[in-house]
Design an enzyme around this catalytic site. Structure first.
Site, PDB file in Angstrom:
ATOM      1  CG  HIS A   1      -1.955   0.991   1.279  1.00 52.92           C
ATOM      2  ND1 HIS A   1      -1.737   2.309   1.603  1.00 52.92           N
ATOM      3  CD2 HIS A   1      -3.270   0.890   0.995  1.00 52.92           C
ATOM      4  CE1 HIS A   1      -2.878   2.974   1.513  1.00 52.92           C
ATOM      5  NE2 HIS A   1      -3.830   2.141   1.148  1.00 52.92           N
TER       6      HIS A   1
ATOM      7  CB  CYS B   1      -4.357   3.491  -2.324  1.00 53.04           C
ATOM      8  SG  CYS B   1      -5.420   4.475  -1.257  1.00 53.04           S
TER       9      CYS B   1
ATOM     10  CG  HIS C   1      -7.321   0.612  -1.345  1.00 50.92           C
ATOM     11  ND1 HIS C   1      -6.556   0.817  -0.228  1.00 50.92           N
ATOM     12  CD2 HIS C   1      -7.642  -0.708  -1.356  1.00 50.92           C
ATOM     13  CE1 HIS C   1      -6.408  -0.341   0.421  1.00 50.92           C
ATOM     14  NE2 HIS C   1      -7.042  -1.274  -0.242  1.00 50.92           N
TER      15      HIS C   1
ATOM     16  CG  ASP D   1      -9.846   3.541   0.913  1.00 50.91           C
ATOM     17  OD1 ASP D   1     -10.126   3.308   2.077  1.00 50.91           O
ATOM     18  OD2 ASP D   1      -8.695   3.482   0.471  1.00 50.91           O
ATOM     19  CG  HIS D   2     -10.591   6.514   4.197  1.00 48.10           C
ATOM     20  ND1 HIS D   2      -9.515   7.290   4.493  1.00 48.10           N
ATOM     21  CD2 HIS D   2     -10.241   5.249   4.547  1.00 48.10           C
ATOM     22  CE1 HIS D   2      -8.560   6.553   4.999  1.00 48.10           C
ATOM     23  NE2 HIS D   2      -8.967   5.300   5.037  1.00 48.10           N
TER      24      HIS D   2
ATOM     25  CE1 TYR E   1     -11.849   1.206   5.447  1.00 47.78           C
ATOM     26  CE2 TYR E   1     -10.771   2.654   7.022  1.00 47.78           C
ATOM     27  CZ  TYR E   1     -10.745   1.919   5.856  1.00 47.78           C
ATOM     28  OH  TYR E   1      -9.610   1.883   5.076  1.00 47.78           O
TER      29      TYR E   1
HETATM   30  C1  DNO Z   1      -6.582   3.239   4.941  1.00 46.81           C
HETATM   31  C2  DNO Z   1      -6.085   1.987   4.412  1.00 46.81           C
HETATM   32  C3  DNO Z   1      -4.753   1.646   5.036  1.00 46.81           C
HETATM   33  C4  DNO Z   1      -4.310   0.311   4.588  1.00 46.81           C
HETATM   34  C5  DNO Z   1      -2.980  -0.078   5.081  1.00 46.81           C
HETATM   35  C6  DNO Z   1      -2.490  -1.255   4.301  1.00 46.81           C
HETATM   36  O1  DNO Z   1      -7.721   3.318   5.169  1.00 46.81           O
HETATM   37  O2  DNO Z   1      -6.101   1.970   3.064  1.00 46.81           O
HETATM   38  O3  DNO Z   1      -4.918   1.654   6.401  1.00 46.81           O
HETATM   39  O4  DNO Z   1      -5.198  -0.645   5.047  1.00 46.81           O
HETATM   40  O5  DNO Z   1      -2.079   0.933   4.974  1.00 46.81           O
HETATM   41  O6  DNO Z   1      -1.486  -1.865   4.961  1.00 46.81           O
END
Ligand code: DNO
Length: 346
Positions: A198, A236, A263, A308-309, A322
């Site tokens: 990531h 991401c 992501h 994602d978020h 989340y």
């Molecule tokens: C944020 C996520 C990160 C991710 C880690 C992967 O929300 O995308 O916390 O899970 O960095 O190791």
């Protein structure tokens, strides 16, 4: 691509029963949360998690994350034992049919934000990163609790670890990442597990700590460090996007054989190094989500993608970033883009 949703296990206020009702949702991304970082995840624990998820009609082939112990990142003598444990976890994951493992190599902190409940004009709340707020933090002396950290440290522990990192610069961290990858990638290959690092979030150094997975050159160097495609990445958009010079579409095309997980979320770049997390749709942020999904489509991406978020909307409370609603909206939007791209391409 396969649409997935991150789930934090039984303690997550969002339930599998809710997630399975999101249209187009195919799978879950999760982890074992009750084993300390550095210890082996047993076959039994992974199998039990997989059975629980599959019983709800959802697939479980992606882990986020198997955390990397700080001693490995720092290159301490204990790293060999910890890397052996990591490999043992990969063997157990392989036996359970796991195909993608996300992890990161960010020292001390995972994603970092200056506020978790910034109120937007429409009354929803978002995570934001305002550089001027971050600059005011004195990590060695302030009492801070931040989200996203896989470990919580006491003030003294944090002070100690930050001091230890003073001896580690970007070059040293690359060396330690290389050492780790050379040991784990052969094990990942045998187990047919694609490793997906990531990016650093935000994609620049914070608090004087080294951070190395943040742009095109990082991915070039990562790919060269261990030339196997099993040594891959989690693309991401929300983590790489705050740096306007990251050309996300080019990254997706040029590293297509290394991308094993997506992501996909939006952020709005504000002044300097500051940004706000927004709804997923293109019109709210700085990232053109159509172009992102089109790039994933063009590389014929078959792996997992997840929203994602999300913001907190409709009065929901829960784990920052989340909640259920805004991520569910995000996934429907991304699925809609995909369907439109697919139909207009045929
Ligand atoms: C944020 C996520 C990160 C991710 C880690 C992967 O929300 O995308 O916390 O899970 O960095 O190791």
């Amino acid at each position: 691509m396969k649409m997935t949703f991150r789930w934090y296990g039984d303690s997550d206020p969002v339930t599998l029963d809710q997630i399975r009702q999101i249209p187009g949702m195919k799978g879950i991304v999760s982890a074992i949360y009750d084993v300390p970082v550095g210890e082996v995840w047993s076959y039994e624990k992974i199998k039990a998690l997989k059975d629980k998820i599959e019983a709800k009609g959802l697939e479980f082939t992606t882990i986020e994350s198997v955390p990397v112990h700080e001693d490995i990142k720092m290159g301490k003598p204990s790293r060999d034992r910890l890397i052996d444990n990591y490999c043992e976890t990969l063997n157990n994951l392989g036996k359970c049919g796991i195909k993608v493992v996300c992890y990161n190599f960010m020292p001390v902190f995972d994603w970092t934000r200056s506020e978790l409940d910034h109120v937007n004009k429409d009354g929803s709340t978002s995570l934001v990163y305002y550089q001027d707020q971050i600059d005011k933090w004195d990590l060695k002396n302030d009492e801070l609790t931040l989200p996203g950290w896989d470990a919580s440290y006491t003030k003294d522990q944090l002070k100690g670890i930050l001091e230890e990192y003073e001896a580690i610069d970007d070059e040293k961290l690359w060396e330690n990442l290389g050492y780790f990858l050379k040991k784990i990638i052969p094990v990942a290959e045998i187990n047919d597990i694609r490793m997906a690092i990531h990016p650093d979030d935000p994609p620049w150094g914070i608090f004087g700590l080294p951070r190395i997975i943040k742009d095109y050159d990082s991915y070039k160097r990562l790919a060269e460090t261990v030339p196997s495609t099993y040594n891959g990445i989690t693309l991401c958009t929300g983590s790489l996007g705050p740096n306007a010079s990251n050309d996300l579409v080019k990254l997706i095309h040029d590293f297509s054989d290394r991308i094993h997980f997506g992501h996909v979320r939006n952020i709005l770049r504000v002044d300097g190094n500051s940004f706000e997390e927004t709804a997923h749709m293109s019109e709210y942020g700085s990232i053109d989500m159509y172009e992102i999904m089109k790039a994933f489509y063009d590389i014929k991406f078959e792996g997992p993608i997840r929203p994602d978020h999300g913001r907190m909307v409709w009065g929901e409370t829960g784990k920052p970033g989340y909640g259920l609603y805004d991520r569910a909206l995000g996934s429907c939007y991304l699925n809609g883009l995909w369907e439109a791209i697919d139909k207009s391409t045929k």
